[in-house]
Design a protein around this motif. Sequence first.
Motif, short mmCIF file in Angstrom:
data_model
loop_
_atom_site.label_atom_id
_atom_site.label_comp_id
_atom_site.label_asym_id
_atom_site.label_seq_id
_atom_site.Cartn_x
_atom_site.Cartn_y
_atom_site.Cartn_z
N HIS A 347 30.56 38.75 46.70
CA HIS A 347 30.79 37.47 46.03
C HIS A 347 32.24 37.46 45.53
N PRO A 348 33.07 36.55 46.05
CA PRO A 348 34.50 36.58 45.70
C PRO A 348 34.78 36.29 44.24
N GLY A 349 33.99 35.40 43.62
CA GLY A 349 34.22 35.05 42.23
C GLY A 349 34.01 36.22 41.29
N THR A 350 33.02 37.06 41.60
CA THR A 350 32.74 38.21 40.75
C THR A 350 33.89 39.21 40.79
N LEU A 351 34.41 39.48 41.99
CA LEU A 351 35.53 40.41 42.11
C LEU A 351 36.81 39.81 41.53
N LEU A 352 37.00 38.52 41.72
CA LEU A 352 38.18 37.84 41.16
C LEU A 352 38.18 37.91 39.64
N GLU A 353 37.01 37.79 39.04
CA GLU A 353 36.90 37.86 37.58
C GLU A 353 37.26 39.24 37.06
N ALA A 354 36.97 40.27 37.85
CA ALA A 354 37.24 41.65 37.43
C ALA A 354 38.67 42.08 37.70
N LEU A 355 39.37 41.37 38.57
CA LEU A 355 40.71 41.80 38.99
C LEU A 355 41.69 41.96 37.83
N PRO A 356 41.69 41.09 36.80
CA PRO A 356 42.64 41.27 35.69
C PRO A 356 42.44 42.55 34.89
N THR A 357 41.28 43.21 35.05
CA THR A 357 41.07 44.47 34.33
C THR A 357 41.92 45.59 34.92
N VAL A 358 42.45 45.38 36.11
CA VAL A 358 43.38 46.34 36.73
C VAL A 358 44.79 45.95 36.32
N LYS A 359 45.51 46.88 35.73
CA LYS A 359 46.85 46.58 35.22
C LYS A 359 47.96 46.98 36.19
N SER A 360 47.66 47.82 37.17
CA SER A 360 48.69 48.24 38.13
C SER A 360 48.99 47.11 39.11
N GLU A 361 50.18 47.15 39.71
CA GLU A 361 50.59 46.10 40.65
C GLU A 361 49.81 46.18 41.95
N LYS A 362 49.34 47.37 42.28
CA LYS A 362 48.51 47.53 43.48
C LYS A 362 47.10 47.94 43.08
N VAL A 363 46.15 47.53 43.89
CA VAL A 363 44.73 47.78 43.64
C VAL A 363 44.17 48.62 44.78
N LYS A 364 43.35 49.60 44.43
CA LYS A 364 42.69 50.40 45.47
C LYS A 364 41.20 50.06 45.49
N LEU A 365 40.71 49.70 46.68
CA LEU A 365 39.29 49.43 46.89
C LEU A 365 38.74 50.48 47.85
N GLN A 366 37.58 51.02 47.52
CA GLN A 366 36.93 51.98 48.40
C GLN A 366 35.53 51.48 48.75
N PHE A 367 35.23 51.48 50.05
CA PHE A 367 33.94 51.01 50.55
C PHE A 367 33.23 52.17 51.24
N TYR A 368 31.91 52.23 51.04
CA TYR A 368 31.14 53.39 51.51
C TYR A 368 30.05 53.01 52.50
N GLY A 369 29.78 51.74 52.63
CA GLY A 369 28.76 51.25 53.55
C GLY A 369 28.50 49.79 53.27
N PRO A 370 28.03 49.04 54.26
CA PRO A 370 27.84 47.59 54.08
C PRO A 370 26.80 47.23 53.03
N ARG A 371 25.91 48.14 52.72
CA ARG A 371 24.88 47.87 51.72
C ARG A 371 25.03 48.72 50.45
N LEU A 372 26.13 49.47 50.38
CA LEU A 372 26.36 50.34 49.23
C LEU A 372 27.39 49.71 48.29
N PRO A 373 27.28 49.98 46.99
CA PRO A 373 28.28 49.47 46.04
C PRO A 373 29.68 49.97 46.40
N PHE A 374 30.68 49.17 46.11
CA PHE A 374 32.07 49.58 46.35
C PHE A 374 32.78 49.70 45.01
N LEU A 375 33.90 50.43 45.01
CA LEU A 375 34.64 50.71 43.79
C LEU A 375 36.03 50.10 43.83
#
Length: 398
Positions: A347-375
């Motif tokens: 859901h793009p809105g959920t991730l967009l809402e959380a994006l300001p909690t990251v203060k660095s200029e670059k963001v790292k996303l890690q995905f582990y599987g299509p049905r698994l939570p991502f970080l």
Amino acid sequence: MEFSVSKNKLLQATNLVKQAVATKATREILKTVYMKAEEGWLTSRGTDTNMYVSISIPLEVVEPGEVCIDSLVLNLLPTFADAHYKEDGQCSNPIKFKLGRGETKRLSISQGKSRHSPIYMDPAEFPKFPEVLEYSPISFEDKAKLVQAFQRLQVSVSDLVDRRILQGFHVNPHSNYIITGDGNRISLMEGLTIPGNIGTPNAKMVMSVLSNISGLSASDVLEVKFGNWTGFRAQQTLDGQVISKWEVIINTLAGEFPTIALESIQNAKRARTKLEVLVDKKALDNALSVCKIYSDAATEAGKINYAKLAKTQDGVIFSMEIPELVSDMVQPLDCEATGDDFEILLHPGTLLEALPTVKSEKVKLQFYGPRLPFLMFDLEEEKYTYLQVPMAANDTTG
């Protein structure tokens, strides 16, 4: 009881307190602010029995006493004239409080020709404050880290969840972390200096006093205690003089915070990374904003509102298919991606809402599987982790 106070000081003594006043309580006394004038100090208190707030300011008192004032009257305070001061620093248009003596006690609140006489309520009926034992002072640096943690972690708190325990900050001083989660996302901050014991204070109540905590200077004293009762106690000074003393006490939410929240983050970190994306924060914000426009329109129409993030040999893209609104939408994401070809629904809105909690200029996303939570990780704060649950293909809600 009799004293005079400037509008500025009176607002200082009541604004914080009013946040704890119950507006829909069955007991009328809980709709009031307790005020006590004693030698050199004016103390105001408010409570809804889950949150207790007290603040004291230095003040010259003509006659000591105590009274409970309906919060409705205090809502009128901003309409009083702003304070004007003489050359000697004395307020020329103070607000005067006077409580008559005798059996028929009448309270008068006046400024110039303006006067209010609220119904007297017995201060003896006002609830006693719980006693928070073993407060511990924390350093200015630790205070700043605690404030930043609360600001980041509130994104994973929701008032809409049925389980009230998920409406709080779960604090674990023994393991030095605070965690929040609403079932769809989890936020974790580790490595904190936290005095007290395990507890889960209501997040909205904590956030309501966060500006007061963050406003403390290095010369001010802040004491904290977490546990069955969470307490914040501060003494503020200016030029070596105490200008206010305040205390906020918050009851912990009933129930046990689900251990699966922390376990979900720990399990994700141990899993094999299928795809890692390193992206400029502004680029990710732009891509998610485009997706959210379509997602919001789909939600309003009762249609599927998720976006697909996919990595192919051509790069990483966001895409959406909403036949009733748009036949096709593809939004490339300029990023560094390592890993296998991959796709996941989110859901793009959920991730967009959380994006300001990251203060660095670059963001790292890690995905582990299509049905698994991502970080999602902040490259400038390794102690902060955000987890989001992907969406199922048949899910049409956000």
